[in-house]
Design an enzyme around this catalytic site. Structure first.
Site, PDB file in Angstrom:
ATOM      1  N   LYS A   1      14.213  26.207  10.299  1.00 56.97           N
ATOM      2  CA  LYS A   1      14.927  27.422  10.047  1.00 56.97           C
ATOM      3  C   LYS A   1      16.100  27.582  11.057  1.00 56.97           C
ATOM      4  CE  LYS A   1      10.679  29.734   8.695  1.00 56.97           C
ATOM      5  NZ  LYS A   1       9.722  30.809   9.309  1.00 56.97           N
TER       6      LYS A   1
ATOM      7  N   ASP B   1      11.133  25.627  13.659  1.00 58.53           N
ATOM      8  CA  ASP B   1      11.277  26.947  13.688  1.00 58.53           C
ATOM      9  C   ASP B   1      12.050  27.259  14.861  1.00 58.53           C
ATOM     10  OD1 ASP B   1      10.924  29.709  13.547  1.00 58.53           O
ATOM     11  OD2 ASP B   1       8.956  29.753  12.797  1.00 58.53           O
TER      12      ASP B   1
ATOM     13  N   ASP C   1       1.360  26.076   5.897  1.00 58.68           N
ATOM     14  CA  ASP C   1       0.300  27.100   5.469  1.00 58.68           C
ATOM     15  C   ASP C   1       0.767  28.649   5.852  1.00 58.68           C
ATOM     16  OD1 ASP C   1       0.071  26.709   8.378  1.00 58.68           O
ATOM     17  OD2 ASP C   1      -1.651  27.977   8.030  1.00 58.68           O
TER      18      ASP C   1
ATOM     19  N   VAL D   1       7.390  30.169   5.004  1.00 55.66           N
ATOM     20  CA  VAL D   1       7.198  28.976   3.755  1.00 55.66           C
ATOM     21  C   VAL D   1       5.692  28.376   3.754  1.00 55.66           C
ATOM     22  CG1 VAL D   1       9.833  28.335   3.336  1.00 55.66           C
ATOM     23  CG2 VAL D   1       8.775  27.616   5.551  1.00 55.66           C
TER      24      VAL D   1
ATOM     25  N   LYS E   1      -1.283  20.500  12.034  1.00 54.14           N
ATOM     26  CA  LYS E   1      -1.599  19.645  10.801  1.00 54.14           C
ATOM     27  C   LYS E   1      -0.441  19.582   9.670  1.00 54.14           C
ATOM     28  CE  LYS E   1      -6.195  22.255  10.635  1.00 54.14           C
ATOM     29  NZ  LYS E   1      -6.755  23.310   9.740  1.00 54.14           N
TER      30      LYS E   1
END
Ligand code: PRP
Length: 178
Positions: free
Chosen positions: A129, A101, A157, A151, A41
């Site tokens: 990241k 990530d 989210d 974050v 999402k």
């Protein structure tokens, strides 16, 4: 629930999305339509803003992926939850991600999409990241490198909280529960 602390302001995001859109528009100029594929999402807000600022012909498509072991303890295996409706063969594809990530999700997606023989395949991520990356995935257009913090906002989210904040903020995970 504690309010997230601002890491990247709404204004800084706006400026960066403008820059990315200008760079992408210049690079794809004259190549025909680019197919933007957003990974749901998280990327929905970034895609909405980026796509509207491009000056080249573009089409938007969506995929949903699910990853196992997000906490980093397990295999990081990824599966497709919702696939593209149409073929991307011969198309110029730009994958749009909110965050990279470990890099496993994006690498999985690139490997999958490459088998479908697009004319070109590039990537755009709003944040990365860098300290967390386990896979050296190629990011052609990058917004921001951020530290290893949780974050939220601008599509991101924590347990479905904070996705629609206009800025990117930091939460301590335990503060957001409930
Ligand atoms: C996030 C993000 C990327 C992925 C990156 O999605 O949107 O798709 O994680 O992580 P990786 O680089 O470690 O693979 P998430 O699984 O949180 O789903 P969501 O976008 O639906 O919130």
């Amino acid at each position: 629930m504690t309010e997230p602390k601002i890491l990247i302001s709404e204004e800084d995001i706006r400026r960066k999305v403008d820059e990315l859109a200008a760079q992408i528009s210049a690079d794809y100029e004259g190549k025909g339509e680019v197919t933007l594929i957003a990974v749901l999402k998280g990327a929905f807000i970034f895609l909405a803003d980026l796509s509207r600022r491009l000056t080249i012909p573009r089409d938007v498509e969506f995929m949903a992926l699910s990853s196992y072991g997000k906490a980093g303890a397990t295999s990081g295996a990824v599966r497709v939850v919702m696939d593209l409706r149409d073929s991307i063969e011969g198309k110029h594809v730009l994958v749009v991600e909110d965050i990279v990530d470990t890099g496993k999700t994006l690498q999985y997606l690139l490997d999958l999409l490459q088998t479908r023989e697009p004319a070109s395949l590039k990537t755009c991520a709003l944040v990365r990241k860098k300290d967390r990356h386990e896979v050296d995935v190629k990011i052609d257009y990058l917004g921001f490198d951020i530290p290893n913090v949780w974050v939220v906002g601008y599509g991101l989210d924590y347990a479905e909280h904070h996705r629609t904040l206009p800025y990117i903020g930091v939460v301590e995970p335990r503060e957001s529960r409930g």
